[in-house]
Design an enzyme around this catalytic site. Structure first.
Site, PDB file in Angstrom:
ATOM      1  N   SER A   1       0.861  -1.194   0.000  1.00  0.00           N
ATOM      2  CA  SER A   1       0.000   0.000   0.000  1.00  0.00           C
ATOM      3  C   SER A   1       0.891   1.235   0.000  1.00  0.00           C
ATOM      4  O   SER A   1       2.050   1.176   0.434  1.00  0.00           O
ATOM      5  CB  SER A   1      -0.857   0.006   1.269  1.00  0.00           C
ATOM      6  OG  SER A   1      -1.472   1.267   1.470  1.00  0.00           O
TER       7      SER A   1
ATOM      8  N   TYR B   1      -1.771  -0.639  10.583  1.00  0.00           N
ATOM      9  CA  TYR B   1      -1.954  -1.040   9.172  1.00  0.00           C
ATOM     10  C   TYR B   1      -0.680  -0.734   8.383  1.00  0.00           C
ATOM     11  O   TYR B   1      -0.176  -1.571   7.632  1.00  0.00           O
ATOM     12  CB  TYR B   1      -3.152  -0.306   8.575  1.00  0.00           C
ATOM     13  CG  TYR B   1      -3.417  -0.627   7.109  1.00  0.00           C
ATOM     14  CD1 TYR B   1      -3.946  -1.863   6.732  1.00  0.00           C
ATOM     15  CD2 TYR B   1      -3.132   0.302   6.102  1.00  0.00           C
ATOM     16  CE1 TYR B   1      -4.183  -2.160   5.395  1.00  0.00           C
ATOM     17  CE2 TYR B   1      -3.365   0.018   4.769  1.00  0.00           C
ATOM     18  CZ  TYR B   1      -3.892  -1.216   4.417  1.00  0.00           C
ATOM     19  OH  TYR B   1      -4.120  -1.506   3.091  1.00  0.00           O
TER      20      TYR B   1
HETATM   21  N1  LIG Z   1      -8.698  -0.542  -1.397  1.00  0.00           N
HETATM   22  C1  LIG Z   1      -7.621   0.231  -1.193  1.00  0.00           C
HETATM   23  O1  LIG Z   1      -7.697   1.462  -1.170  1.00  0.00           O
HETATM   24  C2  LIG Z   1      -6.274  -0.422  -0.997  1.00  0.00           C
HETATM   25  C3  LIG Z   1      -5.127   0.390  -1.069  1.00  0.00           C
HETATM   26  C4  LIG Z   1      -3.880  -0.208  -0.872  1.00  0.00           C
HETATM   27  C5  LIG Z   1      -3.794  -1.554  -0.634  1.00  0.00           C
HETATM   28  N2  LIG Z   1      -4.925  -2.319  -0.562  1.00  0.00           N
HETATM   29  C6  LIG Z   1      -4.771  -3.748  -0.281  1.00  0.00           C
HETATM   30  O2  LIG Z   1      -5.434  -4.478  -1.292  1.00  0.00           O
HETATM   31  C7  LIG Z   1      -5.707  -5.789  -0.804  1.00  0.00           C
HETATM   32  C8  LIG Z   1      -7.128  -6.175  -1.194  1.00  0.00           C
HETATM   33  O3  LIG Z   1      -8.038  -5.381  -0.465  1.00  0.00           O
HETATM   34  P1  LIG Z   1      -9.328  -4.697  -1.121  1.00  0.00           P
HETATM   35  O4  LIG Z   1      -9.121  -3.240  -1.086  1.00  0.00           O
HETATM   36  O5  LIG Z   1      -9.685  -5.348  -2.377  1.00  0.00           O
HETATM   37  O6  LIG Z   1     -10.425  -4.998   0.033  1.00  0.00           O
HETATM   38  P2  LIG Z   1     -11.646  -6.010   0.107  1.00  0.00           P
HETATM   39  O7  LIG Z   1     -12.636  -5.733  -0.970  1.00  0.00           O
HETATM   40  O8  LIG Z   1     -12.122  -5.931   1.527  1.00  0.00           O
HETATM   41  O9  LIG Z   1     -10.985  -7.422  -0.158  1.00  0.00           O
HETATM   42  C9  LIG Z   1     -10.236  -8.093   0.817  1.00  0.00           C
HETATM   43  C10 LIG Z   1     -10.147  -9.555   0.429  1.00  0.00           C
HETATM   44  O10 LIG Z   1      -9.343 -10.217   1.415  1.00  0.00           O
HETATM   45  C11 LIG Z   1     -10.015 -11.393   1.813  1.00  0.00           C
HETATM   46  N3  LIG Z   1      -9.657 -11.781   3.173  1.00  0.00           N
HETATM   47  C12 LIG Z   1      -9.719 -11.039   4.308  1.00  0.00           C
HETATM   48  N4  LIG Z   1      -9.339 -11.797   5.358  1.00  0.00           N
HETATM   49  C13 LIG Z   1      -9.029 -13.023   4.861  1.00  0.00           C
HETATM   50  C14 LIG Z   1      -8.587 -14.233   5.446  1.00  0.00           C
HETATM   51  N5  LIG Z   1      -8.365 -14.352   6.768  1.00  0.00           N
HETATM   52  N6  LIG Z   1      -8.383 -15.312   4.640  1.00  0.00           N
HETATM   53  C15 LIG Z   1      -8.600 -15.207   3.307  1.00  0.00           C
HETATM   54  N7  LIG Z   1      -9.014 -14.096   2.699  1.00  0.00           N
HETATM   55  C16 LIG Z   1      -9.229 -13.015   3.484  1.00  0.00           C
HETATM   56  C17 LIG Z   1     -11.489 -11.089   1.662  1.00  0.00           C
HETATM   57  O11 LIG Z   1     -12.206 -12.301   1.444  1.00  0.00           O
HETATM   58  P3  LIG Z   1     -13.112 -13.064   2.514  1.00  0.00           P
HETATM   59  O12 LIG Z   1     -13.654 -12.042   3.463  1.00  0.00           O
HETATM   60  O13 LIG Z   1     -14.166 -13.714   1.656  1.00  0.00           O
HETATM   61  O14 LIG Z   1     -12.191 -14.070   3.148  1.00  0.00           O
HETATM   62  C18 LIG Z   1     -11.500 -10.250   0.399  1.00  0.00           C
HETATM   63  O15 LIG Z   1     -11.560 -11.069  -0.735  1.00  0.00           O
HETATM   64  C19 LIG Z   1      -5.445  -5.741   0.697  1.00  0.00           C
HETATM   65  O16 LIG Z   1      -4.184  -6.332   0.977  1.00  0.00           O
HETATM   66  C20 LIG Z   1      -5.404  -4.259   0.992  1.00  0.00           C
HETATM   67  O17 LIG Z   1      -4.643  -3.952   2.142  1.00  0.00           O
HETATM   68  C21 LIG Z   1      -6.149  -1.787  -0.761  1.00  0.00           C
END
Ligand SMILES: NC(=O)c1ccc[n+]([C@@H]2O[C@H](COP(=O)([O-])OP(=O)(O)OC[C@H]3O[C@@H](n4cnc5c(N)ncnc54)[C@H](OP(=O)(O)O)[C@@H]3O)[C@@H](O)[C@H]2O)c1
Length: 249
Positions: A144, A158
Site C-alpha cells: 500500500s 496497518y
Molecule cells: N482498497 C484500497 O484502497 C487499498 C489500497 C492499498 C492496498 N490495498 C490492499 O489491497 C488488498 C485487497 O483489499 P481490497 O481493497 O480489495 O479490500 P476487500 O474488498 O475488503 O478485499 C479483501 C479480500 O481479502 C479477503 N480476506 C480477508 N481476510 C481473509 C482471510 N483471513 N483469509 C482469506 N481471505 C481473506 C477477503 O475475502 P473473505 O472475506 O471472503 O475471506 C477479500 O476477498 C489488501 O491487501 C489491501 O490492504 C487496498
C-alpha cells in the site's frame, strides 16, 4: 482470447472474493489466465467462478483462510492437482480496521498482523518450494502507499503491516535467485470493501469520506498486476506505486 504473456498461466489469487482480488481475477481471466481463487466467503467466490466459467475462463474456487498455514498449503496443492503447475501467486488478501492506537483495539492489531503479514508469509511458504523445483514462478504481493508514509493517526498498525509486506517482498526478491520474479504493488485509495473494515465510529466516518473523495476503480490495480506478469521472463517489475491523481498522501 488473444495470445499474450498472461494467457494459459496458472494464477493463484488470495482475497479474490471482492475488491482488487476480484477485479484482478476478471482482468487476468479475460487475458486467458487459468485462475485459482481463494477467500473465506465461498458464496461470493462461487458466483464469480460461475460468471468466469460462462465466459469460457477456466477458474476454480478454494475456501481458504490465509491465517491458517494448512489452508495455504492445501490451496497450493489444489492448484497443482487441478492445473499441474503454478505460474503466479498473488498475495492480495488483507484487512484494514483503522483506529488511533490510544483506542487499544489490540484484537484488530492482532488480526492485521495475522492476515496482512502472516498470510503473505504462508503464501510464500506454500508456493516457494514449487517455484524452486521448476526454477520459475512469480510472487505478487499487495502492499500500500501506507508503506511509503505512516498512516497516523489512524493507520499506524496497518502501515506497519504494509511496511512488512514491502520488506518481505524486497528480501524475497534478493534471496530467490534469477528465475523467480517478485513484484510488490503499492496502491493508493481504491474502490473495494476495505473502507468498511473500521469499527471505531469516528475513524469509520473519516475513512468513508476520504475514500468517497479519492477512490479509483479496482481495475486500475488489476492492470498494473497484468503489466508485471506480461513482461518477458527475464524482466522483473519489482515495485509499482499507483495512486488516484487527486491523492497527495
Ligand atoms: N482498497 C484500497 O484502497 C487499498 C489500497 C492499498 C492496498 N490495498 C490492499 O489491497 C488488498 C485487497 O483489499 P481490497 O481493497 O480489495 O479490500 P476487500 O474488498 O475488503 O478485499 C479483501 C479480500 O481479502 C479477503 N480476506 C480477508 N481476510 C481473509 C482471510 N483471513 N483469509 C482469506 N481471505 C481473506 C477477503 O475475502 P473473505 O472475506 O471472503 O475471506 C477479500 O476477498 C489488501 O491487501 C489491501 O490492504 C487496498
Amino acid at each position: 482470447m488473444s495470445k499474450n504473456e498472461v494467457a494459459n498461466k496458472v494464477i493463484v489469487i488470495t482475497g479474490a472474493s471482492s475488491g482488487l482480488g476480484e477485479a484482478t481475477a476478471r482482468h487476468l481471466g479475460s487475458m486467458g489466465a487459468k485462475l485459482v481463487l481463494a477467500a473465506r466467503r465461498t458464496d461470493k467466490l462461487n458466483a464469480i467462478i460461475a460468471d468466469l466459467n460462462s465466459q469460457n475462463i477456466e477458474a476454480i474456487a478454494v475456501a481458504t483462510d490465509v491465517t491458517r498455514r494448512s489452508d495455504m498449503d492445501a490451496l497450493a496443492a489444489k492448484a497443482l492437482e487441478q492445473f499441474g503447475q503454478i505460474d503466479v501467486w498473488i498475495n492480495n488478501a488483507g484487512i484494514m480496521p483503522l483506529s488511533p492506537m490510544s483506542k487499544l483495539l489490540v484484537d484488530e492489531w492482532d488480526q492485521m498482523i495475522d492476515v496482512n503479514i502472516k498470510g503473505v508469509l504462508y503464501g510464500i511458504a506454500a508456493a516457494l518450494p514449487h517455484f524452486q523445483t521448476r526454477d520459475s514462478g512469480h510472487f505478487i504481493n499487495i502492499s500500500s502507499v501506507a508503506a511509503r508514509k505512516v498512516f497516523a493517526p489512524i493507520g499506524t498498525v496497518y502501515s506497519a503491516t504494509k511496511f512488512a509486506v514491502s520488506a518481505i517482498s524486497e528480501g524475497l526478491r534478493a534471496e530467490v535467485g534469477p528465475n523467480i520474479r517478485t513484484t510488490v504493488i503499492l496502491p493508493g485509495t481504491t474502490r473495494s470493501e476495505l473502507k468498511h473494515n473500521s469499527t471505531d465510529p469516528e475513524t469509520a466516518a473519516s475513512v468513508q469520506e476520504f475514500w468517497k473523495n479519492f477512490e479509483i476503480p479496482a481495475e486500475s490495480v488489476a492492470r498494473a498486476i497484468a503489466y508485471a506478469i506480461e513482461q518477458p521472463a527475464d524482466v522483473d517489475i519489482n515495485e509499482i506505486v499507483l495512486r488516484p491523481t487527486a491523492q497527495e498522501f
